[in-house]
Design a protein around this motif. Structure first.
Motif, PDB file in Angstrom:
ATOM      1  N   LEU A  23       0.834  -1.203   0.000  1.00  0.00           N
ATOM      2  CA  LEU A  23       0.000   0.000   0.000  1.00  0.00           C
ATOM      3  C   LEU A  23       0.871   1.257   0.000  1.00  0.00           C
ATOM      4  O   LEU A  23       0.615   2.210  -0.746  1.00  0.00           O
ATOM      5  CB  LEU A  23      -0.925  -0.012   1.218  1.00  0.00           C
ATOM      6  CG  LEU A  23      -1.825   1.201   1.408  1.00  0.00           C
ATOM      7  CD1 LEU A  23      -2.845   1.287   0.282  1.00  0.00           C
ATOM      8  CD2 LEU A  23      -2.521   1.122   2.768  1.00  0.00           C
ATOM      9  N   TYR A  24       1.912   1.253   0.822  1.00  0.00           N
ATOM     10  CA  TYR A  24       2.834   2.391   0.891  1.00  0.00           C
ATOM     11  C   TYR A  24       3.480   2.650  -0.469  1.00  0.00           C
ATOM     12  O   TYR A  24       3.533   3.788  -0.938  1.00  0.00           O
ATOM     13  CB  TYR A  24       3.899   2.128   1.964  1.00  0.00           C
ATOM     14  CG  TYR A  24       4.968   3.199   2.037  1.00  0.00           C
ATOM     15  CD1 TYR A  24       4.674   4.450   2.555  1.00  0.00           C
ATOM     16  CD2 TYR A  24       6.262   2.955   1.593  1.00  0.00           C
ATOM     17  CE1 TYR A  24       5.648   5.445   2.631  1.00  0.00           C
ATOM     18  CE2 TYR A  24       7.239   3.928   1.657  1.00  0.00           C
ATOM     19  CZ  TYR A  24       6.927   5.169   2.180  1.00  0.00           C
ATOM     20  OH  TYR A  24       7.878   6.147   2.244  1.00  0.00           O
ATOM     21  N   TYR A  25       3.950   1.587  -1.105  1.00  0.00           N
ATOM     22  CA  TYR A  25       4.574   1.704  -2.430  1.00  0.00           C
ATOM     23  C   TYR A  25       3.610   2.326  -3.438  1.00  0.00           C
ATOM     24  O   TYR A  25       3.940   3.261  -4.163  1.00  0.00           O
ATOM     25  CB  TYR A  25       5.040   0.326  -2.899  1.00  0.00           C
ATOM     26  CG  TYR A  25       5.371   0.244  -4.370  1.00  0.00           C
ATOM     27  CD1 TYR A  25       6.446   0.952  -4.906  1.00  0.00           C
ATOM     28  CD2 TYR A  25       4.618  -0.558  -5.220  1.00  0.00           C
ATOM     29  CE1 TYR A  25       6.751   0.862  -6.252  1.00  0.00           C
ATOM     30  CE2 TYR A  25       4.923  -0.653  -6.561  1.00  0.00           C
ATOM     31  CZ  TYR A  25       5.991   0.067  -7.073  1.00  0.00           C
ATOM     32  OH  TYR A  25       6.289  -0.020  -8.411  1.00  0.00           O
ATOM     33  N   ARG A  26       2.394   1.816  -3.460  1.00  0.00           N
ATOM     34  CA  ARG A  26       1.406   2.314  -4.410  1.00  0.00           C
ATOM     35  C   ARG A  26       1.083   3.785  -4.153  1.00  0.00           C
ATOM     36  O   ARG A  26       1.035   4.601  -5.077  1.00  0.00           O
ATOM     37  CB  ARG A  26       0.123   1.482  -4.340  1.00  0.00           C
ATOM     38  CG  ARG A  26      -0.881   1.867  -5.431  1.00  0.00           C
ATOM     39  CD  ARG A  26      -2.206   1.202  -5.251  1.00  0.00           C
ATOM     40  NE  ARG A  26      -2.916   1.900  -4.188  1.00  0.00           N
ATOM     41  CZ  ARG A  26      -3.928   1.399  -3.511  1.00  0.00           C
ATOM     42  NH1 ARG A  26      -4.362   0.194  -3.762  1.00  0.00           N
ATOM     43  NH2 ARG A  26      -4.514   2.080  -2.567  1.00  0.00           N
ATOM     44  N   THR A  29       4.221   6.390  -4.687  1.00  0.00           N
ATOM     45  CA  THR A  29       4.552   6.597  -6.104  1.00  0.00           C
ATOM     46  C   THR A  29       3.438   7.365  -6.808  1.00  0.00           C
ATOM     47  O   THR A  29       3.702   8.194  -7.674  1.00  0.00           O
ATOM     48  CB  THR A  29       4.823   5.259  -6.827  1.00  0.00           C
ATOM     49  OG1 THR A  29       3.720   4.384  -6.635  1.00  0.00           O
ATOM     50  CG2 THR A  29       6.100   4.606  -6.321  1.00  0.00           C
ATOM     51  N   LYS A  30       2.198   7.110  -6.430  1.00  0.00           N
ATOM     52  CA  LYS A  30       1.070   7.827  -7.032  1.00  0.00           C
ATOM     53  C   LYS A  30       1.096   9.305  -6.626  1.00  0.00           C
ATOM     54  O   LYS A  30       0.916  10.192  -7.465  1.00  0.00           O
ATOM     55  CB  LYS A  30      -0.257   7.185  -6.599  1.00  0.00           C
ATOM     56  CG  LYS A  30      -1.439   7.699  -7.383  1.00  0.00           C
ATOM     57  CD  LYS A  30      -2.810   7.108  -7.056  1.00  0.00           C
ATOM     58  CE  LYS A  30      -2.897   6.016  -6.077  1.00  0.00           C
ATOM     59  NZ  LYS A  30      -4.281   5.664  -5.710  1.00  0.00           N
ATOM     60  N   MET A  31       1.339   9.587  -5.353  1.00  0.00           N
ATOM     61  CA  MET A  31       1.367  10.972  -4.860  1.00  0.00           C
ATOM     62  C   MET A  31       2.485  11.788  -5.493  1.00  0.00           C
ATOM     63  O   MET A  31       2.370  12.994  -5.642  1.00  0.00           O
ATOM     64  CB  MET A  31       1.535  11.004  -3.337  1.00  0.00           C
ATOM     65  CG  MET A  31       0.275  10.681  -2.586  1.00  0.00           C
ATOM     66  SD  MET A  31       0.367  10.888  -0.777  1.00  0.00           S
ATOM     67  CE  MET A  31       2.065  10.742  -0.367  1.00  0.00           C
ATOM     68  N   ASN A  32       3.575  11.123  -5.853  1.00  0.00           N
ATOM     69  CA  ASN A  32       4.731  11.817  -6.406  1.00  0.00           C
ATOM     70  C   ASN A  32       4.850  11.656  -7.920  1.00  0.00           C
ATOM     71  O   ASN A  32       5.875  12.026  -8.492  1.00  0.00           O
ATOM     72  CB  ASN A  32       6.006  11.326  -5.724  1.00  0.00           C
ATOM     73  CG  ASN A  32       6.087  11.787  -4.294  1.00  0.00           C
ATOM     74  OD1 ASN A  32       6.394  12.945  -4.034  1.00  0.00           O
ATOM     75  ND2 ASN A  32       5.757  10.908  -3.359  1.00  0.00           N
ATOM     76  N   VAL A  99      12.085   7.638  -4.819  1.00  0.00           N
ATOM     77  CA  VAL A  99      10.805   8.222  -5.234  1.00  0.00           C
ATOM     78  C   VAL A  99      10.790   9.730  -4.997  1.00  0.00           C
ATOM     79  O   VAL A  99      10.296  10.504  -5.822  1.00  0.00           O
ATOM     80  CB  VAL A  99       9.619   7.549  -4.492  1.00  0.00           C
ATOM     81  CG1 VAL A  99       8.320   8.298  -4.729  1.00  0.00           C
ATOM     82  CG2 VAL A  99       9.485   6.095  -4.926  1.00  0.00           C
ATOM     83  N   LEU A 100      11.365  10.171  -3.889  1.00  0.00           N
ATOM     84  CA  LEU A 100      11.369  11.596  -3.545  1.00  0.00           C
ATOM     85  C   LEU A 100      12.471  12.378  -4.256  1.00  0.00           C
ATOM     86  O   LEU A 100      12.541  13.599  -4.140  1.00  0.00           O
ATOM     87  CB  LEU A 100      11.487  11.775  -2.028  1.00  0.00           C
ATOM     88  CG  LEU A 100      10.354  11.174  -1.201  1.00  0.00           C
ATOM     89  CD1 LEU A 100      10.630  11.350   0.287  1.00  0.00           C
ATOM     90  CD2 LEU A 100       9.012  11.770  -1.599  1.00  0.00           C
ATOM     91  N   GLY A 101      13.331  11.688  -4.979  1.00  0.00           N
ATOM     92  CA  GLY A 101      14.399  12.353  -5.717  1.00  0.00           C
ATOM     93  C   GLY A 101      15.578  12.761  -4.855  1.00  0.00           C
ATOM     94  O   GLY A 101      16.419  13.550  -5.271  1.00  0.00           O
ATOM     95  N   ALA A 102      15.666  12.203  -3.661  1.00  0.00           N
ATOM     96  CA  ALA A 102      16.768  12.534  -2.747  1.00  0.00           C
ATOM     97  C   ALA A 102      17.999  11.710  -3.102  1.00  0.00           C
ATOM     98  O   ALA A 102      17.904  10.624  -3.678  1.00  0.00           O
ATOM     99  CB  ALA A 102      16.356  12.252  -1.312  1.00  0.00           C
TER     100      ALA A 102
END
Length: 144
Positions: A23-26, A29-32, A99-102
């Motif tokens: 769920l966290y992965y989905r 990635t969707k939010m970002n 995912v956050l680009g860090a």
């Protein structure tokens, strides 16, 4: 708590964590609006396969061979769990940073590698424990 219950609870906790990590992965990635590759995509399967399914198999083997009679069983249980926890934690951190680009820190990769080493030691302890608990058979097929 009995050993059987402890093994069952471990499998159950890994099932819950596996579902939550999917769920966290989905959601992250969707939010970002992330569409690339990330380690978050395999945290779910690591938790379900190496956690839940593995401990369900250990549960069945405990019932058949009484693995917990071996002195190594407790070592296996805690070392394996520590290795899996460390591995999936580092995969989650690294995947989230992707995912956050860090920028990922080299230490995260080193700690993840350490988690895999600890997991491997846990597997060695498991197979050693299992091997000692499987009854030997003599040449006539009878157990000795």
């Amino acid at each position: 708590m009995t050993v059987v219950k402890k093994i069952f609870h471990a499998a159950h906790i890994y099932m819950i964590l596996g579902v939550i990590s999917g769920l966290y992965y989905r959601e992250i990635t969707k939010m970002n609006d992330f569409t690339g590759d990330t380690q978050l995509g395999v945290v779910h399967t690591h938790l379900l396969a190496l956690g839940m399914l593995f401990f369900l198999i250990v549960l069945a083997l405990e019932k058949v061979f009484t693995l917990s009679a071996s002195k190594l069983f407790t070592w296996f249980f805690w070392v394996y769990n520590a290795g899996l926890a460390l591995t999936v934690t580092m995969m989650t951190i690294h995947g989230t940073q992707t995912v956050l680009g860090a920028t990922t820190n080299t230490a995260i990769s080193l700690i993840a590698g350490l988690g895999h080493i600890v997991l491997t030691v846990g597997l060695i302890l498991f197979f050693t424990t299992l091997g000692k608990q499987i009854p030997a058979k003599n040449s006539t097929g009878a157990q000795s």
